[in-house]
Design a protein around this motif. Structure first.
Motif, mmCIF file in Angstrom:
data_model
loop_
_atom_site.group_PDB
_atom_site.id
_atom_site.type_symbol
_atom_site.label_atom_id
_atom_site.label_comp_id
_atom_site.label_asym_id
_atom_site.label_seq_id
_atom_site.Cartn_x
_atom_site.Cartn_y
_atom_site.Cartn_z
ATOM 1 N N GLU A 10 0.738 -1.285 0.183
ATOM 2 C CA GLU A 10 -0.247 0.242 -0.097
ATOM 3 C C GLU A 10 0.967 1.341 -0.457
ATOM 4 O O GLU A 10 0.501 2.704 -0.879
ATOM 5 N N VAL A 11 1.649 0.777 0.838
ATOM 6 C CA VAL A 11 3.035 2.705 0.395
ATOM 7 C C VAL A 11 3.553 2.630 -0.315
ATOM 8 O O VAL A 11 3.631 3.691 -1.043
ATOM 9 N N GLY A 12 3.901 1.395 -1.332
ATOM 10 C CA GLY A 12 4.559 1.232 -1.919
ATOM 11 C C GLY A 12 3.635 1.776 -3.766
ATOM 12 O O GLY A 12 4.206 2.686 -4.378
ATOM 13 N N PHE A 13 2.577 2.077 -3.348
ATOM 14 C CA PHE A 13 1.590 2.213 -4.638
ATOM 15 C C PHE A 13 1.330 3.662 -3.866
ATOM 16 O O PHE A 13 0.626 4.030 -5.565
ATOM 17 N N TRP A 14 1.318 4.720 -3.600
ATOM 18 C CA TRP A 14 1.483 5.926 -3.155
ATOM 19 C C TRP A 14 3.176 5.907 -3.585
ATOM 20 O O TRP A 14 2.680 7.071 -4.372
ATOM 21 N N VAL A 15 3.729 5.710 -2.948
ATOM 22 C CA VAL A 15 5.229 6.333 -3.452
ATOM 23 C C VAL A 15 4.885 6.207 -4.928
ATOM 24 O O VAL A 15 6.004 6.850 -5.313
ATOM 25 N N LEU A 16 4.948 4.942 -5.603
ATOM 26 C CA LEU A 16 5.030 5.320 -7.196
ATOM 27 C C LEU A 16 4.076 5.871 -7.716
ATOM 28 O O LEU A 16 4.198 6.881 -8.711
ATOM 29 N N LEU A 17 3.199 6.155 -7.473
ATOM 30 C CA LEU A 17 1.654 7.383 -7.862
ATOM 31 C C LEU A 17 2.550 8.863 -7.268
ATOM 32 O O LEU A 17 2.255 9.688 -8.287
ATOM 33 N N GLY A 18 2.570 8.604 -6.059
ATOM 34 C CA GLY A 18 3.224 10.365 -6.414
ATOM 35 C C GLY A 18 4.823 10.247 -7.159
ATOM 36 O O GLY A 18 5.132 11.538 -8.091
ATOM 37 N N ILE A 19 5.550 9.409 -7.805
ATOM 38 C CA ILE A 19 6.847 9.197 -8.206
ATOM 39 C C ILE A 19 6.309 10.114 -9.226
ATOM 40 O O ILE A 19 6.722 10.428 -10.425
ATOM 41 N N LEU A 37 4.343 4.336 -13.586
ATOM 42 C CA LEU A 37 2.970 3.435 -13.064
ATOM 43 C C LEU A 37 2.649 2.237 -13.250
ATOM 44 O O LEU A 37 1.964 1.402 -12.302
ATOM 45 N N LEU A 38 3.476 1.780 -14.260
ATOM 46 C CA LEU A 38 3.052 0.345 -14.652
ATOM 47 C C LEU A 38 3.666 -0.021 -13.786
ATOM 48 O O LEU A 38 3.696 -1.882 -13.954
ATOM 49 N N CYS A 39 4.893 0.056 -13.484
ATOM 50 C CA CYS A 39 5.309 -1.092 -11.861
ATOM 51 C C CYS A 39 4.750 -0.891 -11.194
ATOM 52 O O CYS A 39 5.127 -2.930 -10.214
ATOM 53 N N GLU A 40 3.824 -1.004 -11.091
ATOM 54 C CA GLU A 40 2.561 -0.890 -9.847
ATOM 55 C C GLU A 40 1.512 -1.762 -9.288
ATOM 56 O O GLU A 40 1.922 -2.993 -9.129
ATOM 57 N N PRO A 41 1.804 -3.370 -10.919
ATOM 58 C CA PRO A 41 0.961 -4.022 -10.654
ATOM 59 C C PRO A 41 2.543 -5.125 -10.391
ATOM 60 O O PRO A 41 1.995 -6.384 -9.482
ATOM 61 N N VAL A 46 4.263 -9.723 -5.928
ATOM 62 C CA VAL A 46 5.670 -9.773 -5.007
ATOM 63 C C VAL A 46 4.233 -10.347 -3.860
ATOM 64 O O VAL A 46 4.679 -11.603 -3.206
ATOM 65 N N LEU A 47 3.763 -9.824 -3.662
ATOM 66 C CA LEU A 47 2.350 -10.208 -2.044
ATOM 67 C C LEU A 47 1.873 -11.546 -3.264
ATOM 68 O O LEU A 47 1.921 -12.218 -1.865
ATOM 69 N N PHE A 48 1.319 -11.628 -3.993
ATOM 70 C CA PHE A 48 1.043 -12.664 -4.356
ATOM 71 C C PHE A 48 1.880 -13.856 -4.463
ATOM 72 O O PHE A 48 1.598 -14.932 -3.759
ATOM 73 N N VAL A 49 3.045 -13.732 -4.641
ATOM 74 C CA VAL A 49 3.853 -14.842 -4.745
ATOM 75 C C VAL A 49 4.567 -15.179 -3.099
ATOM 76 O O VAL A 49 4.538 -16.027 -2.516
ATOM 77 N N THR A 50 4.629 -14.670 -2.100
ATOM 78 C CA THR A 50 4.801 -13.697 -0.613
ATOM 79 C C THR A 50 3.597 -14.893 -0.228
ATOM 80 O O THR A 50 4.160 -15.804 0.868
ATOM 81 N N THR A 51 2.155 -14.766 -0.399
ATOM 82 C CA THR A 51 2.167 -15.372 0.071
ATOM 83 C C THR A 51 1.916 -16.997 -0.082
ATOM 84 O O THR A 51 1.774 -17.817 0.522
ATOM 85 N N VAL A 52 1.589 -17.522 -1.598
ATOM 86 C CA VAL A 52 2.189 -18.859 -1.875
ATOM 87 C C VAL A 52 2.988 -19.272 -0.871
ATOM 88 O O VAL A 52 2.926 -20.177 -0.328
ATOM 89 N N ILE A 53 3.674 -18.422 -0.995
ATOM 90 C CA ILE A 53 5.461 -19.233 -0.636
ATOM 91 C C ILE A 53 5.563 -19.284 1.145
ATOM 92 O O ILE A 53 5.514 -20.504 1.197
ATOM 93 N N ASP A 54 4.545 -18.772 1.903
ATOM 94 C CA ASP A 54 4.147 -18.518 2.963
ATOM 95 C C ASP A 54 3.156 -19.726 3.398
ATOM 96 O O ASP A 54 3.148 -20.301 4.638
#
Length: 183
Positions: A10-19, A37-41, A46-54
């Protein structure tokens, strides 16, 4: 770890949006802004992969894994419209852009707006439900999947609320008050 990553995304989303906004309006680099902005997905991947690994490492599925699926669904379905909403307001407020287009307040145009909004929320819920179902299949019958099922029910509730709101505008369209009834 999953909750920390959701917060970081979430923080990364807003940081990327600000940049992206700074690149577009301050640095006058619209193509670089689009690339950022296309880097946001990537954050959602990363979240999906981390959740699956968890889950693969033996974590019991709980509310955190469900929240990750819901966050990914929201970002996928509503992230673009959120970016457009912020961009229009920043452009107008700080960089002399035109005023943002406001949704219609009355009639068929308002009804259409409500159905489009409901459609985005339904898409977010369906994506989340699909990810949750994937988690349920991944964990299998041996694991505790109750919290993932609870999140799926919550998504059905979210769908129902959004469809009910849009349907209310269809059945009872908001009409502009006439000058005589305003008194």
């Amino acid at each position: 770890m999953v909750v920390a990553l959701i917060i970081a995304c979430e923080v990364g989303f807003w940081v990327l949006l600000g940049i992206g906004i700074l690149l577009r309006y301050v640095a006058k680099m619209p193509k670089a802004s689009t690339v950022v902005l296309l880097c946001e997905p990537v954050l959602e991947v990363v979240l999906f992969v981390t959740t699956v690994i968890d889950l693969r490492n033996g974590a019991e599925p709980d509310w955190k894994h469900g929240l990750a699926a819901v966050y990914i669904g929201y970002s996928a379905a509503l992230g673009h419209s959120t970016i457009k909403w912020v961009d229009a307001r920043v452009a107008h407020r700080f960089f002399g852009g035109p005023p943002p287009v406001k949704p219609a307040k009355y009639g068929a145009a308002r009804t259409l707006h409500e159905w489009k909004t409901a459609g985005r929320w339904v898409l977010a819920a369906v994506i989340a439900m699909a990810l949750l179902q994937g988690g349920i299949w991944y964990v299998g019958d041996d694991g505790e999947i109750g919290s993932l099922r609870d999140w799926q029910r919550n998504m059905l509730f979210l769908i129902g609320i959004n469809v009910a709101i849009a349907l209310s505008y269809t059945l009872f369209p908001k009409r502009e008050r006439s000058a005589s009834s305003a008194r």
